[in-house]
Design an enzyme around this catalytic site. Sequence first.
Site, mmCIF file in Angstrom:
data_model
loop_
_atom_site.group_PDB
_atom_site.id
_atom_site.type_symbol
_atom_site.label_atom_id
_atom_site.label_comp_id
_atom_site.label_asym_id
_atom_site.label_seq_id
_atom_site.Cartn_x
_atom_site.Cartn_y
_atom_site.Cartn_z
ATOM 1 N N CYS A 188 -1.067 -5.960 -5.673
ATOM 2 C CA CYS A 188 -1.638 -4.565 -4.711
ATOM 3 C C CYS A 188 -1.697 -4.580 -3.075
ATOM 4 C CB CYS A 188 -2.180 -4.003 -5.061
ATOM 5 S SG CYS A 188 -3.175 -2.876 -4.172
ATOM 6 N N ARG A 191 -5.748 -3.697 -1.121
ATOM 7 C CA ARG A 191 -6.468 -3.567 -1.593
ATOM 8 C C ARG A 191 -7.161 -3.242 0.027
ATOM 9 N NH1 ARG A 191 -4.760 -9.978 -3.929
ATOM 10 N NH2 ARG A 191 -3.093 -9.066 -2.754
ATOM 11 N N TRP A 362 -3.627 5.376 -4.560
ATOM 12 C CA TRP A 362 -3.003 7.077 -3.960
ATOM 13 C C TRP A 362 -1.522 6.093 -3.850
ATOM 14 C CZ3 TRP A 362 -7.437 6.393 -0.910
ATOM 15 C CH2 TRP A 362 -6.742 5.080 -0.181
ATOM 16 N N GLU A 367 7.651 3.223 -3.150
ATOM 17 C CA GLU A 367 7.797 3.182 -4.699
ATOM 18 C C GLU A 367 8.179 4.562 -5.020
ATOM 19 O OE1 GLU A 367 3.681 2.427 -6.071
ATOM 20 O OE2 GLU A 367 2.828 3.238 -4.811
HETATM 21 N N1 ARG Z 1 4.749 2.073 -8.697
HETATM 22 C C1 ARG Z 1 4.913 2.656 -9.574
HETATM 23 C C2 ARG Z 1 5.201 4.246 -9.462
HETATM 24 O O1 ARG Z 1 5.804 3.901 -8.405
HETATM 25 C C3 ARG Z 1 3.303 3.127 -9.499
HETATM 26 C C4 ARG Z 1 2.256 1.635 -9.348
HETATM 27 C C5 ARG Z 1 0.834 1.691 -8.755
HETATM 28 N N2 ARG Z 1 0.377 2.361 -7.165
HETATM 29 C C6 ARG Z 1 -0.334 2.205 -6.009
HETATM 30 N N3 ARG Z 1 0.275 2.612 -5.550
HETATM 31 N N4 ARG Z 1 -1.892 2.867 -6.740
HETATM 32 O O2 ARG Z 1 4.235 4.697 -10.217
#
Ligand code: ARG
Length: 498
Positions: A188, A191, A362, A367
């Site tokens: 992560c 953090r 968030w 991602e």
């Molecule tokens: N990578 C994942 C997604 O696209 C989420 C993982 C957690 N990501 C976060 N920002 N807490 O759905």
Amino acid sequence: MVLPLTVVGLALAVGAVEFGWNVPTSRPAVVVLSLAILFLTVGICARLLVAVHAGEKLFQIGDRPWRKAPRAGRRASSGPGRIPSRPDQPVRLDHPSRPGHSTSPDHPIRPTGRPDPERSAESADIEVVRAAAREFLELFHGESPRAERLGPRIAAVMREIELTGTYWHTAEELAFGARVAWRNNARCIGRLYWRSLQVRDLRTVSGAGDVAGSCFDHLQVAHNGGKIRPMISVFAPETPARPAPRIWNEQLVRYAGYEQPDGRVLGDPRYRTFTSELVQRGWQPPDVPGAFDVLPLVVETVEEGPQMFQLPRQAVHEVPLEHPELAWFAELGLRWHAVPVISNNRLVIGGVSYPAAPFNGWYMGTEIGARNLGDSDRYALVPEIAEQMGLDTSDEATLWRDRALVELNRAVLHSFTANGVSITDHHTESRRFLIHLEREERAGRRCPADWTWIVPPLSGSQTPVFHRYYTAETQLPNYLTDPDATHRSLQGGPPAFP
Ligand code: ARG
């Protein structure tokens, strides 16, 4: 072990002299040297033993299939959630031929005096729990000035483990453990905010319908009108008396993937098997299937088997995607959910395991923009966007992929922000992560990080996290991914309690 090592030490020292290494040759020097080698060897052996023990601990706590879960004496009564046709209510998933439950009572501790082949394995397990508990309590007390005294707490926990095979964390221990599990998670990048994690103590919640309902509340509370709160809901732990509930889904909100007759997938291809498995088990997709249909939540308990729950509309917050300049972008009809709540990881704290403990932060834009919508085995939107942008896609060297990917990512960041939903970009988050590393170092802690997960999938070398190495050892508490849980979340089974 000491005697042979002394001999080895002496032999090595003498050997070193014999082979003409640059070592002192006087007799006292040889003795000193051999003693040094002896201590070194003993030290290395001790470390090895500890490492082996730690590895064992991780393995045993995380991945052991449930060995002898006593079944409740009867099937759970048909609760309010048994009517398949109503929305927001569960549909039973188990096969009619599923074996019935035995009626043996729950014995956390086996009565002594009976020969029991499993007993030595069990006491080894208990040893592991004890050691992990002690280590965690020391960590907690070391970092929590206001905690009750360590000695009495350890003694009480050891007694509890002796009696029940496990122990109950105080609310403070649970909150600390969940936060440190985040701090320790090498994958992560976000953090810096680990202390801000809000911990919902739902350890008395263990029925499938109640777990599902609390998950839907979680989505609402964490969304917080767009100002997303990092949050975890911790459900009943794994205990020798009863296995914990399991949430099958990878996240609370995920989109279905429907395999089309031409082999292509409508929706999220990552969940094509999960989706078809749920359809086989009785889930009814919308009349007109779409690219962003929210999958039902599957919660499995040892008493009830796997059950499905349709997410209530008000629990699912989504952002329709538009581009700050390209007007046609909104016409693509793309959207994404606001809160990523990971729901198939096992929270492990001090020898206690919480397989159902969904948590969220968030989103970082990449991602969604670079991976979920960009990857060629996910929504694979890059070629279409490049086409719409009028780029020359006949030659890779025009970098049409890169240019389209950037605009897709701009659209994600722009749309979330325009909708008042928390999101961060990879440049900002990379800088923050380095601040976090610095802080951890100043606090005298090691901060494990996995380069392959930390470096963003877009413009990696433009972010400072690219240009360095990290150590990646596993530290507990942590969020662990069990292979069987991963399998369930992608393949839709097999059940944890068949
Ligand atoms: N990578 C994942 C997604 O696209 C989420 C993982 C957690 N990501 C976060 N920002 N807490 O759905």
